[in-house]
Design an enzyme around this catalytic site. Structure first.
Site, mmCIF file in Angstrom:
data_model
loop_
_atom_site.group_PDB
_atom_site.id
_atom_site.type_symbol
_atom_site.label_atom_id
_atom_site.label_comp_id
_atom_site.label_asym_id
_atom_site.label_seq_id
_atom_site.Cartn_x
_atom_site.Cartn_y
_atom_site.Cartn_z
ATOM 1 N N ASN A 97 11.194 -53.202 -25.833
ATOM 2 C CA ASN A 97 12.599 -53.341 -26.205
ATOM 3 C C ASN A 97 13.116 -54.699 -25.782
ATOM 4 O OD1 ASN A 97 12.892 -50.434 -26.861
ATOM 5 N ND2 ASN A 97 12.638 -50.182 -24.651
ATOM 6 N N HIS A 138 28.050 -58.949 -15.721
ATOM 7 C CA HIS A 138 28.967 -58.096 -14.956
ATOM 8 C C HIS A 138 29.050 -56.688 -15.548
ATOM 9 C CE1 HIS A 138 30.227 -61.501 -12.482
ATOM 10 N NE2 HIS A 138 30.013 -62.189 -13.590
ATOM 11 N N HIS A 194 26.125 -54.297 -10.380
ATOM 12 C CA HIS A 194 25.823 -55.728 -10.410
ATOM 13 C C HIS A 194 26.396 -56.454 -9.204
ATOM 14 C CE1 HIS A 194 29.885 -55.818 -12.209
ATOM 15 N NE2 HIS A 194 29.959 -57.042 -11.716
ATOM 16 N N ASP A 241 28.337 -59.804 -7.747
ATOM 17 C CA ASP A 241 29.242 -60.938 -8.010
ATOM 18 C C ASP A 241 28.924 -62.021 -6.988
ATOM 19 O OD1 ASP A 241 30.633 -59.555 -9.968
ATOM 20 O OD2 ASP A 241 32.535 -59.499 -8.880
ATOM 21 N N HIS A 287 31.520 -67.012 -9.617
ATOM 22 C CA HIS A 287 32.228 -66.146 -10.567
ATOM 23 C C HIS A 287 33.735 -66.423 -10.549
ATOM 24 C CE1 HIS A 287 33.306 -62.730 -12.946
ATOM 25 N NE2 HIS A 287 33.657 -61.945 -11.951
ATOM 26 N N HIS A 336 38.211 -60.739 -5.429
ATOM 27 C CA HIS A 336 37.479 -61.850 -6.029
ATOM 28 C C HIS A 336 37.949 -63.180 -5.425
ATOM 29 C CE1 HIS A 336 36.671 -58.767 -9.137
ATOM 30 N NE2 HIS A 336 35.655 -59.514 -9.512
HETATM 31 MN MN MN Z 1 31.476 -58.697 -11.603
#
Ligand code: MN
Length: 258
Positions: free
Chosen positions: A62, A69, A73, A75, A79, A207
Site C-alpha cells: 500500500n 499532525h 503524533h 509536535d 511547528h 503550542h
Molecule cells: Mn500536532
C-alpha cells in the site's frame, strides 16, 4: 547480567510489560479540520498498489497518505512560530524520546466538563503527593478522551463555537514550559491545546509556550489508564522527516509488574 540483558529478561518473563499508547491508523482516525482559509492536515488513507495480482503477482503493498499532525503524533518546536529557530523532527535529540513518564489523571473533571482546563494548582497538588516532574520526562495527561478516538465527531466534539475538548490554562502552559525540566507533555485529545485554545491569550498557549521552549508534545494517546502515576518509561518513535514539524509516532510505555 548487563542492564539491557536484565531488561530483555524482564520483558520476557512479564515483570516489565510493554503497553501501546498509539491510536490505530484507519480511515476513521480523527483528523483536524481548520477553518477557512487554512488548509487542513490530510486524514489517514491507505491506497492499495498491489494485492497478489497483476500489479504484484506474489506481493501486496500500500501507499499511505497522512498529515504530520494526524493520529498519534509528535509536535516539535518548528511547528509553532515561537519555536521557528528550533529543531525539526529529524533533529530531535534521541534522549528526549525515551524517558520517565508520569500520569496526571483528570478523567472525572473532563467527564463533568468537556472544556476542563488543567491549572498550575492542579499540577502542584499532584507534585505535593508524588514529587516533582522528572527531568527529561514526560507528563501524560489522562482525560478519558481516548474512548472516542475512532469516532471523529465525538472526539472533536464541535459546535458553532468551536471544539469542546479539555486542555490547559495559558498560565499552566507557561509554567510547564518555563518552570519544569520535562521533555514534553502527552495528551489524549487531538491537539495539545484545549478545543477552545484559539480564543485564549496567547492563542493556543501550549503550542506557544512549550514549542517555544524546546519542549515537545504528543497527542491522541491511548491506554493511559494502564500506567502508574509514576515509574513508567515512555518510548516515542516519530519518523525522521527532514524539515518535518512533527510526525505520526508509535508511542510505547514500559511498566513494571509485580
Ligand atoms: Mn500536532
Amino acid at each position: 547480567m548487563t542492564q539491557l540483558g536484565d531488561l530483555i529478561a524482564a520483558i520476557s518473563n512479564g515483570t516489565v510489560e510493554i503497553i501501546d499508547l498509539t491510536n490505530k491508523l484507519t480511515a476513521n482516525t480523527p483528523s483536524l479540520t481548520l477553518p477557512d482559509p487554512f488548509p487542513s492536515p490530510a486524514p489517514f488513507a491507505l491506497e492499495e498498489i498491489a494485492h497478489y495480482d497483476e500489479r504484484g503477482p506474489v506481493w501486496r503493498a500500500n501507499d499511505i497518505h497522512i498529515g504530520e499532525h494526524t493520529g498519534t503524533h509528535l509536535d516539535v518546536p518548528i511547528h509553532w512560530i515561537t519555536g521557528r529557530q528550533g529543531r525539526d523532527v529529524s533533529q530531535t535529540p534521541l534522549p528526549r524520546l525515551i524517558g520517565p513518564a508520569v500520569v496526571v489523571d483528570f478523567t472525572a473533571e473532563a467527564a463533568a466538563d468537556s472544556d476542563f482546563l488543567v491549572t498550575v494548582d492542579h499540577l502542584k497538588a499532584w507534585q505535593a503527593e508524588h514529587g516533582d516532574f522528572p527531568e527529561n520526562g514526560w507528563v501524560l495527561v489522562r482525560t478519558g478522551w481516548a474512548v472516542h478516538s475512532q469516532n471523529a465527531e465525538r472526539f472533536i466534539n464541535a459546535d458553532s463555537e468551536g471544539m469542546h475538548t479539555p486542555g490547559f490554562t495559558p498560565e499552566c502552559a507557561c509554567w510547564l514550559a518555563e518552570e519544569t525540566r520535562i521533555s514534553g507533555v502527552g495528551v489524549e485529545t487531538m491537539g495539545l491545546d484545549a478545543g477552545l485554545g484559539h480564543s485564549m491569550d496567547p492563542e493556543m498557549p501550549m503550542h506557544w509556550y512549550l514549542l517555544g521552549h524546546d519542549k515537545y508534545g504528543i497527542t491522541s494517546l491511548q491506554n493511559l489508564d494502564r500506567l502508574p502515576a509514576t515509574g513508567a518509561v515512555i518510548v516515542v518513535a516519530p519518523l525522521p522527516i527532514v524539515g518535518g514539524t512533527g510526525s505520526p509516532a508509535r508511542v510505547l510505555a514500559l511498566v513494571e509488574r509485580d
